[in-house]
Write an enzyme that holds these catalytic residues in place. Structure first.
Site, PDB file in Angstrom:
ATOM      1  N   GLY A  14       0.798  -1.222   0.000  1.00 53.99           N
ATOM      2  CA  GLY A  14       0.000   0.000   0.000  1.00 53.99           C
ATOM      3  C   GLY A  14       0.827   1.266   0.000  1.00 53.99           C
ATOM      4  N   LYS A  37       8.297   9.158  -8.555  1.00 56.23           N
ATOM      5  CA  LYS A  37       8.495   7.708  -8.619  1.00 56.23           C
ATOM      6  C   LYS A  37       9.937   7.475  -9.025  1.00 56.23           C
ATOM      7  CE  LYS A  37       7.223   3.401  -8.413  1.00 56.23           C
ATOM      8  NZ  LYS A  37       6.773   2.757  -7.181  1.00 56.23           N
TER       9      LYS A  37
END
Length: 230
Positions: A14, A37
């Protein structure tokens, strides 16, 4: 510190949801925050993780997304970066990643760098994810949950970071549908115990199930000093 490195203790823990919710919290507190990212695998074009961040932040795509700064390395095959790059006959451009993060650091008050999987995931044949984060002295945010087996991974992650003299800014304890309540409560206790044992801040923030209406957890203890007092 304005750049935080966010790692899950494992795949599918998660982490992407946690990063998006932390960014949402910061933005709602008036902090100019962005997410990155580090390496995206299993995608073509844009990062699906960043799409989820922006959805939770309520911002839509940003100009820095369109410029490629927030997803500087994208590979098609869903694996650790070292293998995904090898399959495409490419090298992971660490210099490009570093320069992208540095540029975002100039433009934003807080940068949340989401890693790929856990801390021991190889970025290259010779460089683990944790080594990259430690070399840059990024405070670490660990994302975990109460599912069976997570405590082992969490304690190992705390020890790995501590042995590299990394500061753990906090642990995000994610909601997990299959978690046994007894294990869940004991895991939280043990995580705080091991943070204390390794002289880390005893900061654990629980993230409830993320569904509409979205919850508003308080991540202030993790971002101490980054959020303006009101």
């Amino acid at each position: 510190m304005s750049i935080y490195f966010v790692s899950g203790i494992d795949t599918g823990i998660g982490k992407t949801i946690a990063v998006g919710m932390m960014a949402r919290y910061l933005v709602h507190k008036g902090v100019n925050a962005v997410t990155v990212k580090l390496v995206q695998t299993g995608n073509d074009g844009f990062s699906e993780d960043l799409d989820r961040h922006r959805e939770l932040m309520g911002t839509g795509k940003l100009a820095v997304d369109e410029a490629g700064l927030t997803a500087p390395a994208i590979f098609h095959f869903p694996s650790s970066p070292h293998l995904a790059a090898k399959l495409e006959h490419r090298e992971l451009d660490l210099g490009k990643i570093e320069s992208s993060i540095a540029e975002l650091d100039k433009q934003f008050d807080v940068v949340l760098v989401e890693g790929a999987g856990g801390l021991a995931v190889p970025l290259t044949e010779d460089l683990l994810t944790i080594d990259f984060a430690a070399e840059h002295n990024y405070p670490l945010i660990l994302v975990t949950c109460g599912r069976l087996g997570s405590l082992n991974h969490t304690i190992m992650s705390i020890e790995m970071a501590s042995r590299r003299d990394m500061k753990i800014a906090g642990v995000v304890y994610n909601w997990c549908p299959e978690a046994d309540p007894l294990i869940e409560e004991d895991s939280k206790r043990m995580i705080l115990k091991y943070l204390h044992r390794y002289y880390q801040p005893e900061v654990l923030v629980e993230l409830p199930e993320v569904k509409e209406p979205l919850p508003e957890p308080d991540f202030g203890a993790i971002f101490d000093g980054a959020v303006p007092k009101r």
